[in-house]
Design a protein around this motif. Structure first.
Motif, mmCIF file in Angstrom:
data_model
loop_
_atom_site.group_PDB
_atom_site.id
_atom_site.type_symbol
_atom_site.label_atom_id
_atom_site.label_comp_id
_atom_site.label_asym_id
_atom_site.label_seq_id
_atom_site.Cartn_x
_atom_site.Cartn_y
_atom_site.Cartn_z
ATOM 1 N N UNK A 35 0.862 -1.184 0.000
ATOM 2 C CA UNK A 35 0.000 0.000 0.000
ATOM 3 C C UNK A 35 0.902 1.238 0.000
ATOM 4 N N UNK A 36 1.147 1.782 -1.178
ATOM 5 C CA UNK A 36 1.964 2.987 -1.284
ATOM 6 C C UNK A 36 1.122 4.205 -0.917
ATOM 7 N N UNK A 37 1.784 5.218 -0.343
ATOM 8 C CA UNK A 37 1.055 6.414 0.075
ATOM 9 C C UNK A 37 0.817 7.343 -1.124
ATOM 10 N N UNK A 38 0.295 8.530 -0.836
ATOM 11 C CA UNK A 38 -0.063 9.475 -1.897
ATOM 12 C C UNK A 38 1.149 9.866 -2.738
ATOM 13 N N UNK A 39 2.345 9.729 -2.145
ATOM 14 C CA UNK A 39 3.576 10.028 -2.878
ATOM 15 C C UNK A 39 4.176 8.784 -3.537
ATOM 16 N N UNK A 40 3.440 7.665 -3.458
ATOM 17 C CA UNK A 40 3.937 6.433 -4.070
ATOM 18 C C UNK A 40 5.011 5.751 -3.255
ATOM 19 N N UNK A 41 5.025 5.997 -1.938
ATOM 20 C CA UNK A 41 6.092 5.467 -1.083
ATOM 21 C C UNK A 41 5.545 4.562 0.017
ATOM 22 N N UNK A 42 6.427 3.679 0.477
ATOM 23 C CA UNK A 42 6.138 2.788 1.593
ATOM 24 C C UNK A 42 7.310 2.922 2.566
ATOM 25 N N UNK A 43 7.009 2.879 3.867
ATOM 26 C CA UNK A 43 8.067 3.012 4.869
ATOM 27 C C UNK A 43 8.846 1.706 4.985
ATOM 28 N N UNK A 44 10.156 1.818 5.171
ATOM 29 C CA UNK A 44 11.008 0.636 5.311
ATOM 30 C C UNK A 44 11.918 0.798 6.530
ATOM 31 N N UNK A 45 11.774 -0.134 7.462
ATOM 32 C CA UNK A 45 12.608 -0.168 8.662
ATOM 33 C C UNK A 45 13.719 -1.173 8.403
#
Lengths: 131, 131
Positions: free
Chosen positions: B22-32
């Motif tokens: 599920x990418x956000x409005x900026x097309x990004x996903x968080x990565x730890x």
């Protein structure tokens, strides 16, 4: 009220001994919760300034629920609270790491951690769960 | 090219055995990124679809640099690479957790982890670093 100092520029932000959280365009900062005992990463959530301030003041993990649009004291309804034993902030101060003593499952699916699925190419597996 | 399946609705997203980031409005996903050996949380970064696909395919942590606006193969210039031993995804698939074998410091400040400062009220301390 919640009045944090503003972020500094460049490497000054990396080296300051002052808390200067860098909230994003939505006024949020990422928060990772890690089990203080096992080291397991439990969840990733978000905090606005009020949630960060409350977490610092109360020692109880408090987030901003993006879906509900409200402050969310973790475990307030589920009983699955997070007692914060330490808070860390990253180099540019746009993320915090909470070391927590977790009561019950951290995940809304009642699992211990939200990261219960392993990525294998385009498929996911559920390590440690029976078929 | 990078064509991930779209997210599902509600609890179906939590239980699917398909990767549906599920990418956000900026097309990004968080990565730890977490050290696979010590369990230490090293950094939080971001991935777009291409970065996630490359990480899965190459086993080398690849992010999206928001500041530079480009794909960022971790360690490509610094030599401080991250060999990915496992990828986990969270319940709603808007965050991934990478277990990595870290070469050198994960942080651009050359420290082992980006989370080198502890929050004590409005002040920060540098545990483990000499005054």
């Amino acid at each position: 009220m919640t009045a944090f100092l503003p972020p500094l520029s460049g490497s000054a932000q990396d080296e300051t001994a002052e808390l200067r959280p860098r909230f994003d365009a939505n006024g949020l900062i990422a928060a990772i919760a890690q089990d203080a005992v096992t080291g397991e990463v439990l969840m990733l959530a978000w905090m606005n300034a009020e949630a960060l301030q409350k977490t610092i003041e109360t020692g109880r993990a408090t987030y901003w629920s993006r879906s509900r649009g409200e402050i969310w004291v973790k475990g307030e309804t589920s009983g699955h609270t997070q007692e914060v034993t330490e808070i860390r902030v990253d180099c540019d101060q746009d993320a915090v790491l909470l070391k927590v003593r977790q009561t019950g499952g951290a995940c809304h699916t009642h699992r211990e951690s939200c990261f219960y699925r392993r990525v294998d190419g385009a498929a996911l597996s559920f390590p440690g769960e029976a078929d």
